[in-house]
Design a protein around this motif. Structure first.
Motif, mmCIF file in Angstrom:
data_model
loop_
_atom_site.group_PDB
_atom_site.id
_atom_site.type_symbol
_atom_site.label_atom_id
_atom_site.label_comp_id
_atom_site.label_asym_id
_atom_site.label_seq_id
_atom_site.Cartn_x
_atom_site.Cartn_y
_atom_site.Cartn_z
ATOM 1 N N LEU A 1 37.401 75.860 23.803
ATOM 2 C CA LEU A 1 36.860 76.571 24.873
ATOM 3 C C LEU A 1 35.600 77.184 24.667
ATOM 4 O O LEU A 1 34.581 77.161 25.650
ATOM 5 C CB LEU A 1 37.957 77.687 25.027
ATOM 6 N N LEU A 2 35.169 77.809 23.577
ATOM 7 C CA LEU A 2 33.979 78.043 23.050
ATOM 8 C C LEU A 2 32.656 77.130 23.051
ATOM 9 O O LEU A 2 31.644 77.323 23.563
ATOM 10 C CB LEU A 2 33.621 78.905 21.609
ATOM 11 N N GLU A 3 33.148 75.850 22.889
ATOM 12 C CA GLU A 3 32.205 74.715 22.843
ATOM 13 C C GLU A 3 32.023 74.217 24.278
ATOM 14 O O GLU A 3 30.686 74.087 24.467
ATOM 15 C CB GLU A 3 32.792 73.606 22.314
ATOM 16 N N ALA A 4 32.932 74.328 25.011
ATOM 17 C CA ALA A 4 32.819 73.873 26.612
ATOM 18 C C ALA A 4 31.867 75.058 27.260
ATOM 19 O O ALA A 4 31.148 74.699 28.116
ATOM 20 C CB ALA A 4 34.249 73.854 27.207
ATOM 21 N N LEU A 5 32.159 76.205 26.781
ATOM 22 C CA LEU A 5 31.130 77.288 27.562
ATOM 23 C C LEU A 5 30.028 77.477 27.032
ATOM 24 O O LEU A 5 28.907 77.630 27.907
ATOM 25 C CB LEU A 5 32.077 78.640 27.176
ATOM 26 N N TYR A 6 29.703 77.167 25.656
ATOM 27 C CA TYR A 6 28.223 77.537 25.123
ATOM 28 C C TYR A 6 27.376 76.376 24.446
ATOM 29 O O TYR A 6 26.624 76.636 24.157
ATOM 30 C CB TYR A 6 28.522 78.695 23.968
ATOM 31 N N MET A 7 28.242 75.345 24.516
ATOM 32 C CA MET A 7 27.381 74.147 23.841
ATOM 33 C C MET A 7 27.508 73.020 24.837
ATOM 34 O O MET A 7 27.871 71.959 24.623
ATOM 35 C CB MET A 7 28.183 73.707 22.516
ATOM 36 N N PRO A 8 26.940 72.991 26.000
ATOM 37 C CA PRO A 8 26.614 71.925 26.731
ATOM 38 C C PRO A 8 25.847 71.121 26.074
ATOM 39 O O PRO A 8 24.873 71.224 25.435
ATOM 40 C CB PRO A 8 26.102 72.508 28.175
ATOM 41 N N LYS A 9 25.836 69.834 26.302
ATOM 42 C CA LYS A 9 25.490 68.654 25.999
ATOM 43 C C LYS A 9 24.191 68.079 26.572
ATOM 44 O O LYS A 9 23.493 67.233 26.845
ATOM 45 C CB LYS A 9 26.445 67.517 25.702
ATOM 46 N N SER A 10 23.221 69.196 26.902
ATOM 47 C CA SER A 10 22.170 69.119 27.658
ATOM 48 C C SER A 10 21.137 68.569 26.780
ATOM 49 O O SER A 10 21.079 69.037 25.461
ATOM 50 C CB SER A 10 21.830 70.137 28.553
ATOM 51 N N LEU A 11 19.920 68.165 27.228
ATOM 52 C CA LEU A 11 18.811 67.739 26.200
ATOM 53 C C LEU A 11 18.264 68.767 25.738
ATOM 54 O O LEU A 11 17.984 69.020 24.429
ATOM 55 C CB LEU A 11 17.823 66.774 27.042
ATOM 56 N N PRO A 12 17.808 69.957 26.300
ATOM 57 C CA PRO A 12 17.092 71.174 25.578
ATOM 58 C C PRO A 12 18.101 71.754 24.591
ATOM 59 O O PRO A 12 17.457 72.145 23.583
ATOM 60 C CB PRO A 12 16.909 72.193 26.979
ATOM 61 N N ASN A 13 19.264 71.863 24.713
ATOM 62 C CA ASN A 13 20.017 72.292 23.731
ATOM 63 C C ASN A 13 20.168 71.470 22.720
ATOM 64 O O ASN A 13 20.095 72.065 21.294
ATOM 65 C CB ASN A 13 21.771 72.732 24.073
ATOM 66 N N ARG A 14 20.525 69.960 22.666
ATOM 67 C CA ARG A 14 20.083 69.409 21.641
ATOM 68 C C ARG A 14 18.885 69.249 20.856
ATOM 69 O O ARG A 14 18.995 69.403 19.478
ATOM 70 C CB ARG A 14 20.464 67.888 21.888
ATOM 71 N N VAL A 15 17.722 69.335 21.472
ATOM 72 C CA VAL A 15 16.517 69.508 20.921
ATOM 73 C C VAL A 15 16.311 70.940 20.188
ATOM 74 O O VAL A 15 15.822 70.985 19.067
ATOM 75 C CB VAL A 15 15.437 69.343 22.029
ATOM 76 N N HIS A 16 16.925 71.888 20.686
ATOM 77 C CA HIS A 16 16.646 73.295 20.076
ATOM 78 C C HIS A 16 17.415 73.108 18.844
ATOM 79 O O HIS A 16 17.229 73.697 17.794
ATOM 80 C CB HIS A 16 17.384 74.306 20.952
ATOM 81 N N ALA A 17 18.886 72.724 18.908
ATOM 82 C CA ALA A 17 19.684 72.616 17.612
ATOM 83 C C ALA A 17 18.898 71.783 16.439
ATOM 84 O O ALA A 17 19.127 72.172 15.454
ATOM 85 C CB ALA A 17 21.021 72.096 17.971
ATOM 86 N N GLN A 18 18.413 70.571 16.965
ATOM 87 C CA GLN A 18 17.627 69.827 16.058
ATOM 88 C C GLN A 18 16.466 70.636 15.146
ATOM 89 O O GLN A 18 16.236 70.411 14.324
ATOM 90 C CB GLN A 18 17.136 68.502 16.716
ATOM 91 N N LEU A 19 15.671 71.294 16.249
ATOM 92 C CA LEU A 19 14.656 71.935 15.676
ATOM 93 C C LEU A 19 15.041 72.966 14.568
ATOM 94 O O LEU A 19 14.557 73.225 13.529
ATOM 95 C CB LEU A 19 13.759 72.499 16.949
#
Length: 60
Positions: A28-46
């Motif tokens: 549930l927390l993943e679905a709410l707060y970790m959408p697989k959008s490009l900006p989120n992935r780039v932020h996590a990688q940085l």
């Protein structure tokens, strides 16, 4: 499950009332707060690539 509950805020706890297992809560927390959008992935990688340990801190 208790560890998850201790590390989230009160506003998040109200969303996890119906979860019965740690896996349900985590999903549930993943679905709410970790959408697989490009900006989120780039932020996590940085954040990962820029992580550095300071010499005066212990690993623990």
């Amino acid at each position: 499950m208790n560890t998850i509950f201790l590390n989230v805020g009160d506003h998040v706890l109200s969303k996890t009332k119906r979860c019965t297992t740690a896996a349900d809560t985590w999903s549930l927390l993943e679905a709410l707060y970790m959408p697989k959008s490009l900006p989120n992935r780039v932020h996590a990688q940085l954040k990962l690539y820029g992580f550095m340990m300071h010499d005066h801190q212990s690993i623990a």
